[in-house]
Design an enzyme around this catalytic site. Structure first.
Site, PDB file in Angstrom:
ATOM      1  N   ASP A 401       0.841  -1.194   0.000  1.00 61.39           N
ATOM      2  CA  ASP A 401       0.000   0.000   0.000  1.00 61.39           C
ATOM      3  C   ASP A 401       0.883   1.254   0.000  1.00 61.39           C
ATOM      4  OD1 ASP A 401      -2.582  -1.327  -0.092  1.00 61.39           O
ATOM      5  OD2 ASP A 401      -2.054  -2.112   1.870  1.00 61.39           O
ATOM      6  N   SER A 402       0.543   2.272   0.789  1.00 64.77           N
ATOM      7  CA  SER A 402       1.237   3.559   0.650  1.00 64.77           C
ATOM      8  C   SER A 402       2.678   3.555   1.147  1.00 64.77           C
ATOM      9  CB  SER A 402       0.448   4.648   1.382  1.00 64.77           C
ATOM     10  OG  SER A 402      -0.751   4.934   0.691  1.00 64.77           O
ATOM     11  N   THR A 403       3.116   2.520   1.857  1.00 60.87           N
ATOM     12  CA  THR A 403       4.527   2.475   2.273  1.00 60.87           C
ATOM     13  C   THR A 403       5.442   2.386   1.061  1.00 60.87           C
ATOM     14  OG1 THR A 403       4.563   0.060   2.508  1.00 60.87           O
ATOM     15  CG2 THR A 403       3.912   1.346   4.446  1.00 60.87           C
ATOM     16  N   LYS A 405       5.349   4.180  -1.462  1.00 61.54           N
ATOM     17  CA  LYS A 405       5.599   5.513  -2.009  1.00 61.54           C
ATOM     18  C   LYS A 405       7.000   6.029  -1.666  1.00 61.54           C
ATOM     19  CE  LYS A 405       0.677   6.619  -1.952  1.00 61.54           C
ATOM     20  NZ  LYS A 405      -0.435   7.261  -1.228  1.00 61.54           N
ATOM     21  N   SER A 450      -0.191  11.430   1.627  1.00 61.32           N
ATOM     22  CA  SER A 450      -0.264  10.150   0.913  1.00 61.32           C
ATOM     23  C   SER A 450      -1.108  10.276  -0.362  1.00 61.32           C
ATOM     24  CB  SER A 450      -0.843   9.071   1.832  1.00 61.32           C
ATOM     25  OG  SER A 450      -0.418   7.792   1.440  1.00 61.32           O
TER      26      SER A 450
END
Length: 601
Positions: A401-403, A405, A450
């Site tokens: 998921d957003s990690t 990024k 995010s």
């Protein structure tokens, strides 16, 4: 299980190819390999047939693994964004900390084709089991009708053969009218059954050869091979190449037994042994019992056996050495192909961690996790010690998921899509459910809120090939980008474990990626959550939201203090409410109780 079936069928393509390679190797080395070695090579195949059912991963061959994964994860089935649902969280009630905004994605549709194939496979297995049971019942009836061997001449000859073979076990021998070919059957309690017509047509030399042949099956434990071959036939009932290989294995087994008998005979007796087979071609037939080893075979097999007998010469030391070398080379070749037929290798759902157990401390932090399944991983740099809660989940790969990024930003910086001095990307005008997203962004603001569209824009400018090259370069999780390119990191094909998250953070902090230092620093600045005299706290949350439910929560990062650096990753999973914010609260509680960091609220 449906995905397993699809991967299993793909593996069967490679298995069929390996069978072809094995047959070619046997033909090339035929003059060097003894009959027994040619037969033993088939046990490599039996071992390889078990590989698709064994959790196995050999690091390497990433292209084939990614390709296999792409066949089961088509872009159309992965993650279409549902813009109407979202979640926004302040992880620990402090607005200076990072927002955990996440969009919902749709769950993957189960593979209907996979379930259909699974159903067909299971039905076929049941049909094969019924046939085996039917044959076993016939064998049971045969045993009931058989009588202990009464002919004194044959009994005396039989005990003489046991002595010749050096067999001290008393193996019962019976006579029966319901067989045309002699057989030896039984794993724990082997018995030999002789047809009455062979006893009534008694010829001492012929009977001796027959008995020696059957006892060779016992001496070489062929009953075990019978069970393994039949088990493989049940599981691979649909693969004609496997059936052909099993038939060839049975043929080679009989030739190997013939050769073992010839080793016991004088050279003048070779012709007599061959004549015995020729004389009995019309009298014997193929055994209907799958768990029995017998003298008989079809005409083609008998021809091969006669040719083997006619050309047999006792092997010299030089020939044995050549044979052993050829056997080892073939074994190495076949075993080297093992990774290609592992469905688990293709799936790569678990990270095969190779850290020394001496520097791992397993801790129980269950009280912090409550209703969530998950893990906490902490690496103490100064003391080189890992603290891990729930090693099973710590090595289990899930969507980042957003990690992700953190690294997506780094790729964009490396390629010049954005720069430390100018990371501005204009808002595309599309209306998003979070006010913070509906504005122009820089790397700092996009990371703090995010902002998905910012990083998707970076990806579009990088291109699929460039992103994939960078993912491979840093070794990000399973390196699988087969999902939709705009959402491959959002509960789709790309997956990573908590342990890998920490390992990557260590490399990021020390710039082991060999990227431009200013780009590394730009990413670090973007994920800096707090800085004080106590130290500097870096982190990034991530939430996986599927069908409107938060099912996957992340908080990863590291803490630089005056005299040490701590790297951490927390992952939680549940049917709902598993958010990056809740993962953050768990992490902060653990770090506080470990006296590593006390949050400032």
């Amino acid at each position: 299980m449906a995905n397993f079936m699809i991967l299993f069928l793909i593996c069967n393509i490679f298995i069929s190819g390996i069978i072809g390679i094995l047959l070619i190797a046997k033909r090339i080395f035929k003059s060097n390999l003894s009959s027994r070695m040619q037969y033993n090579l088939w046990f490599l195949l039996l071992g390889l047939l078990a590989v698709p059912f064994i959790p196995f991963r050999l690091i390497g061959f990433p292209q084939i693994f990614s390709w296999l994964g792409s066949l089961r994860s088509s872009p159309a089935s992965s993650t279409a964004t549902a813009m109407g649902e979202a979640v926004g969280i302040h992880p620990i009630g402090n607005t200076d900390w990072m927002n955990d905004f996440a969009l919902s994605v749709n769950s993957e549709t189960p593979s209907i084709a996979g379930y259909i194939l699974l159903g067909i496979w299971i039905v076929g297995i049941f049909a094969m089991i019924i046939l085996v049971i039917k044959s076993s019942l016939r064998l049971r009836n045969l045993k009931k009708s058989a009588l202990p061997l009464q002919n004194p001449e044959v009994r005396r000859l039989y005990y003489r053969c046991l002595g010749e073979m050096g067999i001290h076990r008393n193996i019962p021998i019976y006579s029966t009218a319901f067989l045309k070919s002699p057989i030896i059957v039984g794993l724990l309690k082997p018995c030999i059954y002789l047809p009455i017509h062979l006893i009534s047509d008694y010829n001492e030399s012929d009977m001796r050869y027959i008995l020696l042949h059957e006892l060779q099956h016992y001496k070489h434990k062929d009953a075990i091979a019978n069970y393994l071959m039949n088990f493989a036939g049940v599981l691979y009932w649909f693969n004609p190449f496997v059936w052909f290989a099993l038939r060839e294995m049975r043929n080679d087994r009989e030739i190997a037994c013939d050769t073992s008998v010839l080793k016991m005979l004088e050279e003048d007796d070779y012709e007599d042994y061959g004549n015995t087979l020729i004389n009995f071609i019309e009298k014997v037939s193929f055994s209907p019992f799958p768990f029995a080893a017998n003298l008989s075979g079809n005409m083609k097999q008998m021809k091969r056996r006669i040719i083997n007998i006619a050309s047999y010469e006792k092997p010299t030391f030089c020939k044995k050495l050549k044979g052993m070398t050829a056997f080892i080379l073939t074994t190495v070749l076949i075993m080297g192909l093992t990774p290609f037929i592992s469905t688990y290798a293709a799936d790569e759902s678990r990270y095969q961690w190779k850290s020394s157990s001496e520097n791992i401390s397993y801790v129980d932090f269950s009280k912090y996790f409550g209703k969530y399944e998950g893990s906490f991983v902490l690496y103490d740099l100064r003391n080189d010690v890992w603290n891990i809660h729930d090693i099973e989940h710590a090595t289990l790969r899930v969507a980042p998921d957003s990690t992700y990024k953190i690294y997506d930003a780094l790729f964009g910086l490396e390629e010049g899509v954005i720069t430390p001095q100018d990371s501005f990307i204009a808002w595309n005008g599309e209306n998003y459910p979070f006010e913070a997203w509906n504005a122009d962004q820089t790397l700092q603001s996009a990371m703090a809120s995010s902002v998905n569209w910012y990083f998707q824009s970076v990806d579009e400018q990088l291109g699929t090939a460039s992103v994939y090259d960078y993912i491979k370069k840093i070794g990000y999780g399973n390196e699988n980008m087969s999902g939709d390119f705009s959402t491959y990191w959002m509960e789709s094909s790309l997956e990573i474990s908590p342990v890998e998250q920490v390992e990557l953070l260590i490399k990021l902090q020390n710039n082991r990626f060999d990227f431009a230092p200013e780009n590394i620093n730009a990413v670090k600045d973007a994920i800096c959550l707090s800085s004080s005299d106590a130290g500097t706290f870096y982190g990034k949350t991530g939430t996986g939201r599927v069908d409107g439910q938060d099912v996957n929560g992340w908080f990863i990062g590291y803490i630089e203090t005056v005299d040490n650096t701590y790297f951490f990753a927390t992952n939680i999973g549940a049917d709902s409410d598993a958010t990056g914010g809740n993962a953050t609260e768990i992490t902060m509680s653990i770090l506080s109780d470990m006296n590593i960091w006390v949050s400032q609220k």
